[in-house]
Design an enzyme around this catalytic site. Structure first.
Site, PDB file in Angstrom:
ATOM      1  N   PHE A 180       0.861  -1.190   0.000  1.00  0.00           N
ATOM      2  CA  PHE A 180       0.000   0.000   0.000  1.00  0.00           C
ATOM      3  C   PHE A 180       0.893   1.235   0.000  1.00  0.00           C
ATOM      4  O   PHE A 180       1.760   1.383   0.851  1.00  0.00           O
ATOM      5  CB  PHE A 180      -0.928   0.026   1.219  1.00  0.00           C
ATOM      6  CG  PHE A 180      -1.909   1.165   1.177  1.00  0.00           C
ATOM      7  CD1 PHE A 180      -3.087   1.050   0.466  1.00  0.00           C
ATOM      8  CD2 PHE A 180      -1.637   2.361   1.829  1.00  0.00           C
ATOM      9  CE1 PHE A 180      -3.993   2.110   0.395  1.00  0.00           C
ATOM     10  CE2 PHE A 180      -2.526   3.426   1.766  1.00  0.00           C
ATOM     11  CZ  PHE A 180      -3.707   3.297   1.046  1.00  0.00           C
ATOM     12  N   ASP A 228       9.127   2.804   1.294  1.00  0.00           N
ATOM     13  CA  ASP A 228       7.944   3.518   1.781  1.00  0.00           C
ATOM     14  C   ASP A 228       7.887   3.326   3.295  1.00  0.00           C
ATOM     15  O   ASP A 228       7.479   2.276   3.784  1.00  0.00           O
ATOM     16  CB  ASP A 228       6.693   2.953   1.096  1.00  0.00           C
ATOM     17  CG  ASP A 228       5.405   3.574   1.615  1.00  0.00           C
ATOM     18  OD1 ASP A 228       5.423   4.208   2.689  1.00  0.00           O
ATOM     19  OD2 ASP A 228       4.361   3.396   0.957  1.00  0.00           O
ATOM     20  N   LYS A 287       2.654  10.275   8.049  1.00  0.00           N
ATOM     21  CA  LYS A 287       1.962   9.812   9.250  1.00  0.00           C
ATOM     22  C   LYS A 287       2.562  10.395  10.529  1.00  0.00           C
ATOM     23  O   LYS A 287       2.292  11.534  10.888  1.00  0.00           O
ATOM     24  CB  LYS A 287       1.922   8.278   9.274  1.00  0.00           C
ATOM     25  CG  LYS A 287       0.903   7.674   8.291  1.00  0.00           C
ATOM     26  CD  LYS A 287       0.735   6.192   8.502  1.00  0.00           C
ATOM     27  CE  LYS A 287      -0.274   5.556   7.553  1.00  0.00           C
ATOM     28  NZ  LYS A 287      -1.676   5.910   7.851  1.00  0.00           N
TER      29      LYS A 287
END
Length: 401
Positions: A136, A221, A250
């Site tokens: 993702f 990532d 995040k």
């Protein structure tokens, strides 16, 4: 005006299906809803609230910067952005930083940079991007196509081309796929949404070696794993594998929207003036808050504490499982933890989340079979024990239903 869950259905695009709970206040790892019900937060806004809710360092930075300057275009730079970039460069392999607003935007920048780098250095034939099934990387059309989950990328017309996938931790399949036409490989150093899956050392090192062999850039990532989540500042530091490009978001802002792409000077020079940009990227308000979050997390006290808290978390989770036998495996690193439901409860992970909410616990899922926990990195032992006691009641309610 009455503000409740029903209002969502009237005014919001229906791409989410939120709970009936509307939190209105948070402090540390506790949250209160409109009715005053208290929750222990084991979700952390999906690994975002790395210092819990309303941490004094973040509140202080927001107030201080809020009385100075909020926004400038990138026609000018600003002090908070430069300070944060310097600290990120000093703490990592990177030499250059690009700021964005989210993980998806940071990943978009990384992918565009990789394609531009390959075009400039090797020509138009070198454009293939490899990523991994169940990965993702965000919700832009480019990043959602690179992410290995068709459910998120199908149904929007023709996709960006020359993107291929293989299974995570399958080094033989990866070796068969990569070639001199590969410009970049994008991977999570621990798959988050895909089920909290860690790479084997052999796989991580093998991917790095094959990228080097074929002149392909390795993009890590670290949107979910970065800024202390695994007990390292960035997860790559625990793998002894150095990427060419790293993305962060995040937890980087501790709840304030910000993303970053980190890379080397040699690679960064291929994003020349005008090739890429962001209106809000490097916003002084965001960077001031992120600097406070980064400074707070990047200390031995917090990073060692993550591993200590993770050990307690896993111990208590194992004790719950010993009693009710609902999980086949507990996996993850640091405070990115996944409890995999066993065959009897296959596909029912969300039932444990819903039951937890009823017991005053906020948790997550990672797919249909994994209950996910991403609490604050500075959550107290008392809150871990109280949250796990509530989770045990939730498990019991599912088992006895």
């Amino acid at each position: 005006m009455t503000v409740n869950r029903e209002l969502f259905d009237h005014v919001m695009v229906p791409n989410y299906a939120p709970s009936s709970v509307i939190p209105v206040r948070g402090e540390g790892s506790r949250v209160w809803d409109q009715q005053g019900k208290e929750f222990v937060d084991f979700a952390g806004g999906i690994a975002v609230n790395c210092l819990g809710h309303c941490h004094p360092a973040l509140v202080g930075a927001l107030k201080e910067q809020g009385e100075k300057i909020w926004h400038l275009s990138n026609v000018m730079t600003n002090e908070p952005a430069l300070r944060l970039a310097k600290k990120m460069v000093d703490a990592t392999f990177a030499e250059k930083v690009y700021f964005a607003n989210s993980g998806a935007e940071a990943n978009e920048a990384a992918l565009k940079l990789a394609r531009r780098f390959a075009l400039d250095k090797f020509g138009a034939e070198k454009s293939q991007i490899i990523s991994f099934n169940k990965g993702f990387h965000g919700r832009t059309f480019f990043t959602v196509t690179v992410g290995g989950q068709a459910a998120y990328s199908d149904g929007f017309g023709p996709k960006p081309g020359d993107i291929v996938h293989c299974d995570y931790n399958d080094l033989a399949a990866f070796e068969a796929l990569i070639s001199d036409k590969t410009c970049a490989v994008m991977m999570e150093p621990l798959q988050g949404e895909g089920g909290i899956v860690s790479p084997t050392d052999e796989f991580a090192q093998g991917v790095r070696e094959l990228c080097t062999k074929h002149n392909a850039l390795l993009i890590f990532d670290e949107v979910q794993t970065g800024v202390g989540r695994t007990g390292e500042l960035y997860a790559y530091q625990g793998l002894n594998v150095v990427p060419d490009i790293l993305t962060s978001a995040k937890a980087l802002g501790g709840g304030f929207p910000i993303g970053a792409m980190l890379t080397t000077t040699e690679i960064a020079q291929h994003l020349k003036v005008g090739t890429h940009g962001s209106t809000y990227g490097g916003n002084p308000l965001a960077c001031a808050v992120a600097e406070a979050a980064f400074d707070t997390v990047n200390t031995p006290e917090v990073l060692v504490g993550v591993k200590e808290k993770a050990a307690l978390f896993n111990e208590l989770l194992a004790a719950v499982n010993e009693k009710y036998n609902v999980f086949s495996e507990i996996r993850g690193q640091g405070l990115l933890i996944g409890a995999v439901v066993n065959e009897q409860y296959k596909g029912r992970a969300k039932e444990f989340l819903v039951a937890g909410t009823e017991q005053g616990l906020m948790s997550l899922v990672a797919g249909a079979d994994v209950v996910r926990f991403t609490p604050s990195l500075v959550i107290t032992e008392a809150d871990i024990r109280e949250g796990m006691a509530r989770f045990e009641k939730a498990v019991a309610s599912v088992v006895n239903a």
